[in-house]
Scaffold this active site. Structure first.
Site, PDB file in Angstrom:
ATOM      1  N   ARG A 168       0.881  -1.159  -0.083  1.00 16.49           N
ATOM      2  CA  ARG A 168       0.086  -0.020   0.041  1.00 16.49           C
ATOM      3  C   ARG A 168       0.870   1.332   0.111  1.00 16.49           C
ATOM      4  O   ARG A 168       0.241   2.371  -0.283  1.00 16.49           O
ATOM      5  CB  ARG A 168      -1.030  -0.312   1.207  1.00 16.49           C
ATOM      6  CG  ARG A 168      -2.141  -1.177   0.703  1.00 16.49           C
ATOM      7  CD  ARG A 168      -3.081  -1.294   1.862  1.00 16.49           C
ATOM      8  NE  ARG A 168      -2.555  -2.036   2.961  1.00 16.49           N
ATOM      9  CZ  ARG A 168      -2.292  -3.049   3.526  1.00 16.49           C
ATOM     10  NH1 ARG A 168      -3.081  -4.067   2.478  1.00 16.49           N
ATOM     11  NH2 ARG A 168      -1.764  -3.802   4.360  1.00 16.49           N
ATOM     12  N   GLU A 217       5.339 -11.548  14.252  1.00 18.50           N
ATOM     13  CA  GLU A 217       4.686 -12.218  15.769  1.00 18.50           C
ATOM     14  C   GLU A 217       5.071 -13.633  15.733  1.00 18.50           C
ATOM     15  O   GLU A 217       5.768 -14.105  16.865  1.00 18.50           O
ATOM     16  CB  GLU A 217       3.081 -12.081  15.575  1.00 18.50           C
ATOM     17  CG  GLU A 217       2.513 -12.674  17.130  1.00 18.50           C
ATOM     18  CD  GLU A 217       1.216 -12.422  17.063  1.00 18.50           C
ATOM     19  OE1 GLU A 217       0.461 -12.942  18.026  1.00 18.50           O
ATOM     20  OE2 GLU A 217       0.487 -11.845  16.059  1.00 18.50           O
TER      21      GLU A 217
END
Length: 182
Positions: A69, A106
């Site tokens: 993006r 993560e």
């Protein structure tokens, strides 16, 4: 440096044009969807204009957009301020020789890559992405650009998720955001 709050009437339109989708891509996540911002011509133009107004005349020579993006916001900003656009991509997406920087997720790691020679020592860089969450991708982008001797002037995002404290990981690099999700 603390995040700056933009006091501009255009922010309300940008904020309302961003759709929040609960439980996507997994339960408990409130996904900030910018595709609805892109459909709103005025809000999208206002977002680009706010960035251009901030960076015009700052002697920025490179706008580095983070996949994917950052590729939407980066090129129009680069053109408007007279800078080149450099894509920072996920592994094996750029042809030719690249340099890469690994960062933690993560669960595991990822990398971003840039063409060798795309950015030169001493160039002044703006890093752009749609959102800052944990800050891992922006930190990797900063390290990658500084490895080639560039000066990262600022990081800019449309949206910040402040509860994830990503800006704290940027150290002394300034962060500019249009919309905070809190």
């Amino acid at each position: 440096m603390a995040n700056e709050v933009v006091k501009d009437q255009r922010i309300a339109g940008i904020t309302s044009a961003i759709r929040v989708i609960p439980d996507f891509p997994k339960p408990g996540i409130l996904f900030q969807d910018i595709t609805t911002l892109l459909l709103d011509v005025k809000a999208f133009k206002d977002a680009i204009d706010l960035f251009v107004e901030r960076y015009k005349g700052k002697n920025i020579t490179v706008v580095a957009g983070i996949e994917a993006r950052g590729f939407i916001f980066g090129p129009p900003i680069a053109l408007a301020i007279g800078a080149k656009f450099v894509p920072l991509r996920k592994p094996r997406k750029l042809p030719g020789p690249v340099i890469s920087e690994e960062y933690s997720l993560e669960y595991g790691t990822d990398k971003i890559e840039m063409h060798i020679g795309a950015v030169h020592e001493g160039e002044r860089v703006l890093i752009i992405d749609d959102l800052i969450a944990t800050g891992g991708t922006l930190c990797a982008a900063i390290k990658l650009l500084e490895r080639v001797g560039a000066e990262v002037v600022e990081c800019a995002c449309v949206i910040e998720l402040p509860e994830l404290k990503g800006k704290d990981k940027l150290g002394c690099k300034p962060l500019f955001v249009l919309v905070s999700s809190d």
